[in-house]
Enzyme design. Structure first.
Site, PDB file in Angstrom:
ATOM      1  N   HIS A 182       0.865  -1.204   0.059  1.00 50.75           N
ATOM      2  CA  HIS A 182      -0.022   0.046  -0.036  1.00 50.75           C
ATOM      3  C   HIS A 182       0.785   1.195  -0.075  1.00 50.75           C
ATOM      4  O   HIS A 182       0.482   2.299  -0.829  1.00 50.75           O
ATOM      5  CB  HIS A 182      -0.679   0.056   1.066  1.00 50.75           C
ATOM      6  N   CYS A 213      25.751   0.156 -34.756  1.00 47.45           N
ATOM      7  CA  CYS A 213      25.483   0.313 -33.362  1.00 47.45           C
ATOM      8  C   CYS A 213      26.818   0.752 -32.354  1.00 47.45           C
ATOM      9  O   CYS A 213      26.787   0.660 -31.388  1.00 47.45           O
ATOM     10  CB  CYS A 213      24.942  -0.882 -32.914  1.00 47.45           C
TER      11      CYS A 213
HETATM   12  C1  PEP Z   1      31.867  -1.807 -31.669  1.00 46.80           C
HETATM   13  O1  PEP Z   1      32.762  -2.363 -31.758  1.00 46.80           O
HETATM   14  O2  PEP Z   1      31.411  -0.662 -32.307  1.00 46.80           O
HETATM   15  C2  PEP Z   1      30.540  -2.290 -30.789  1.00 46.80           C
HETATM   16  C3  PEP Z   1      29.281  -1.805 -30.777  1.00 46.80           C
HETATM   17  O3  PEP Z   1      30.612  -3.272 -30.022  1.00 46.80           O
HETATM   18  P1  PEP Z   1      31.483  -3.210 -28.658  1.00 46.80           P
HETATM   19  O4  PEP Z   1      31.666  -1.791 -28.298  1.00 46.80           O
HETATM   20  O5  PEP Z   1      30.577  -3.860 -27.528  1.00 46.80           O
HETATM   21  O6  PEP Z   1      32.953  -3.760 -28.746  1.00 46.80           O
END
Ligand code: PEP
Ligand code: MG
Length: 790
Positions: A415, A745
């Site tokens: 609660h 990424c």
């Molecule tokens: C990269 O190498 O750009 C990547 C995204 O992987 P990490 O940073 O985990 O090596």
């Protein structure tokens, strides 16, 4: 013509939501459930309710109106304190007599039920409103047996309309004290004293994520969970996949400490609190099938009401049947502006002092005000952090003035946790030792901005608050995805219009949630340090096996990330620790060689088909469970640091052995493009994988020969260097020719707008960035697309 006789009692099955003015929120809602949800299989205990006419008849027969008016006037004019005003009213109520017609009507209905042991609950006409839960403001009496005890309990329920906390709560919500009335609900007891009970919400209570049911459970009656006096078991179930009977979309099952349980008193009426046996503490209250059944009910109830709901449930230990005891609208997330995303960020924090369950997502700092019981609340210093053993609705009057709340016990559905959320206070419940570890007056920071785990830091930390308006984020053709590390925080970002997750690094889940080296879990006898072996024993206690511990925890972490974005793609990368990092995991040293240059050493794909093979098998099992058992087919698997096509073949073969065959049941497998060989031989990699994600961090390091971690060479580490951009443009072209998607990424797009412009120009399909830079990158992508006339 004579007036029709006043109806003092109504069967619950005959009332509906529109009857709130007659039977209060709780009873009206039960009637509604009985009438409309039986066809969805939702089981609700029946019974009867008193009409508010019974309450008013009682008030009139005992001249209570004058007592109420006098006491409330005195309190509002600050002539008497709250506790005296409340006591005066309650004593007058308890000294009153039920009019004969009211008592007769109650007893007739009770006999019609077969005079069983009953639960007698208060249902106020001003409770369970969408904007205020009134959680626990009035009394409930459980295991009431016999006619005498029933009538006493009804009177005591009437009196509880004027508990101090109810008066305070009405005052702070601007509700007229004199117009509220109370209905009593009487229901045969569900024998949860022999089974279990708890609470469930049809949304994630902390983040408002709407596609999750959160269930809390303890053995015995549910009051221990409601009041937060125990740390309950917790289940999180993903709603959209519940309709498929082949799947078990239980994202997480967390075993609570469940120190105590409430059962029937040994003699007579009432209840008593007992310690839970060690065996029960190690056992889950609900089976998977029961958790799924409850979650389906939560969905049906939410659908019927058309809004997120907060429900109590019980399991009868004699029949094994589940029941819903109460359903009311969830109050906090319902009030929140759906497009607003308030984000708190911690800057410089002191030492970590304690952890517990985080309530809300805010951060606050202040001096500790340590109070052991509600009797001390007059000592509370406004603006300080309330530190108490247990959360309890009695604290409401001072919670309004607190900067934050920290407790020893209690779960996130208690609660006071609910009230903290309503007040927008950060709270950390179930720390285990706040009242002994913290000193009165000590400055602390209460941080609920790091996901499920709330952290108490020493001293006043710096923090920032940002209010993001997601409605103003532009749409883009190039997809923008999220890089997600910590699964506990993954749900915080569900409101961002992301196209999925471009990189979920498994190594984060291992270091945050699992902590031990996978091979050490498989072969603890090979771990030389006795201390490490003992620590592994402690981590995995209560689990069927250490491997199961690893697979379950990893699957839960991945599933949470997958759930936040389902059905959009979520790219999960298998582990890419370096050997020195693996060695630092619990028990890891025994399994990792010493390398002079771990960055170029035994990492990524090279591990999966060699001496780490069994550890990789566990990662594959977790991924297969997430896809095939839970049903998150939006999960794409990605292989990091894959040096040659031959390595790719070896890894894909191991994956297939462990239930992850590329192309089977829609499984896509991506490869990181982060070694120059990935670009040079892009055609060959494209023949083996469904897509590429460029790791610009490693690619830049390896193309320019610059250690990505070197401070000295920092100015040379630049992804915009032509040597790097040419490779990126080349791999995009080759991959597209082969019909493969390309994402990126690495860190660069988060930091560099001109790099985003380059990527959009090169025709990249998506970029994946950290959540804190998402809005900026989305704007940069939109600008780049406009610049190119897209
Ligand atoms: C990269 O190498 O750009 C990547 C995204 O992987 P990490 O940073 O985990 O090596
Ligand atoms: Mg990398």
């Amino acid at each position: 013509m004579a007036d029709a006789p006043v109806q003092y009692v109504l069967p619950l099955a005959s009332v509906a939501l529109a009857d709130v003015p007659r039977v209060g929120g709780k009873n009206a809602s039960l009637g509604e459930l009985l009438a409309h949800l039986a066809q969805s299989g939702v089981r609700v205990a029946g019974g009867f309710a008193t009409d508010v006419a019974a309450y008013w008849a009682f008030v009139a027969a005992n001249d209570l109106r004058a007592v109420i008016d006098g006491a409330i006037d005195d309190y509002l004019a600050v002539r008497v304190p709250l506790d005296q005003a409340g006591k005066r009213i309650r004593e007058a109520f308890l000294a009153g007599t039920l009019p004969a017609a009211v008592a007769d009507a109650i007893l007739a209905a009770y006999r019609a039920l077969g005079s069983p042991a009953v639960a007698v609950r208060s249902s106020a006409t001003a409770e369970d409103l969408p904007e205020a839960s009134f959680a626990g403001q009035q009394e409930t009496f459980l295991n009431v047996r016999g006619e005498h005890a029933l009538l006493d309990a009804c009177r005591a329920c009437f009196a509880s309309l004027y508990t101090d906390r109810a008066i305070a709560y009405r005052e702070s919500n601007g509700i007229d004290q004199r117009r509220v009335a109370l209905s009593v609900g009487v229901q045969p007891m569900v024998r949860s004293d022999r089974g279990g009970a708890g609470v469930m919400f049809s949304v994630d209570t902390e983040t408002g994520f709407p596609r999750m049911v959160v269930i809390s459970a303890n053995f015995g009656l549910g009051e221990t969970v409601v009041q937060g006096s125990v740390d309950p078991d917790e289940y999180r179930v993903f709603k959209p996949l519940l309709d498929n009977a082949q799947l078990k979309p239980i994202i997480e099952r967390k075993l609570g400490r469940k120190e105590q349980k409430l059962v029937y008193a040994a003699v007579g009426t009432g209840t008593s609190l007992l310690p839970t046996s060690a065996r029960q503490q190690r056992t889950f209250v609900l089976t998977d099938d029961e958790a799924l059944e409850l979650a389906r009910w939560a969905v049906a109830i939410e659908r019927h009401y058309g809004k997120p709901m907060d429900m109590e449930w019980a399991k009868d230990g004699r029949t094994g049947k589940l029941y819903v005891l109460q359903a009311r609208p969830e109050t906090v997330q319902a009030r929140r502006e759906s497009a607003q995303l308030m984000t708190y960020k911690l800057r410089n924090a002191g030492a970590k002092l304690l952890t517990g369950a985080a309530i809300g997502e805010a951060i606050a700092a202040g001096p500790v005000c340590l109070l052991h019981s509600a009797a001390d609340i007059a000592r509370f210093v406004p603006g300080s952090v309330l530190v108490t053993p247990i959360t309890d609705p009695d604290w409401v009057p001072i919670m309004k003035q607190a900067a934050a709340v920290v407790t020893d016990h209690g779960g996130r559905t208690s609660h006071a946790a609910i009230v903290s959320r309503e007040l927008g206070l950060p709270a950390i419940v179930g720390t285990g030792s706040a009242t002994t570890a913290l000193r009165d007056g000590q400055a602390i920071t209460v941080c609920c901005a790091e996901g499920d785990t709330g952290v108490v830091y020493d001293g006043r930390a710096d923090f920032t608050v940002e209010n993001l308006d997601t409605a103003s984020i532009p749409a883009t053709r190039t997809h923008v995805l999220l890089n997600v590390g910590n699964p506990a925080a993954a749900l915080r970002w569900w409101r961002l219009p992301a196209d999925g997750v471009g990189l979920a690094r498994i190594e984060f889940i291992i270091s945050n949630d699992i902590k031990a080296h996978p091979l050490a879990l498989l072969r603890p006898e090979a771990v030389a340090s006795r201390r490490d072996r003992a620590a592994i024993g402690r981590l995995t206690r209560g689990w069927p096996s250490p491997q199961e511990y690893f697979v379950t925890k990893l699957a839960s972490g991945i599933a949470r990330i997958a759930a936040a974005h389902y059905p959009r793609p979520v790219i999960v990368r298998t582990s890419d620790f370096k050997t020195n990092e693996y060695a630092r995991l619990l028990g890891g040293a025994a399994f990792e060689p010493h390398e002079e240059n771990p960055m170029l050493g035994w990492r990524g794909a090279s591990r999966y088909y060699t001496d780490y093979r069994e550890g990789f098998a566990l990662e594959c099992q977790a991924l297969a469970r997430v896809r095939d058992v839970m049903g998150f087919t939006n999960v794409i698997v990605m292989i990091p640091f894959c040096r040659t096509p031959a390595e790719a073949d070896a890894v894909l073969a191991v994956m297939a052995e462990h239930g992850l065959k590329r192309g089977e049941r829609g499984l896509e497998v991506y490869v990181m493009c982060e070694i120059p060989s990935n670009v040079v031989l892009a055609e060959q990699f494209a023949a083996r994988f469904d897509g590429f994600s460029i790791g610009s961090n490693d690619l830049t390091q390896l193309v320019l020969g610059v250690d990505r971690d070197s401070a000295q060479l920092k100015s040379l580490f630049d992804e915009r260097n032509e040597a790097v951009t040419r490779l990126i443009a080349s791999v995009i072209e080759t991959a597209h020719k082969a019909g493969r998607k390309v994402s990126l990424c690495g860190q660069a797009p988060s930091d560099r707008p001109d790099f985003v412009e380059f990527l959009v120009g090169a025709g990249i399909d998506s970029v994946s960035v950290t959540a804190d830079s998402f809005v900026r990158v989305k704007n940069n992508v939109a600008a780049a697309e406009r610049g190119r006339g897209v």
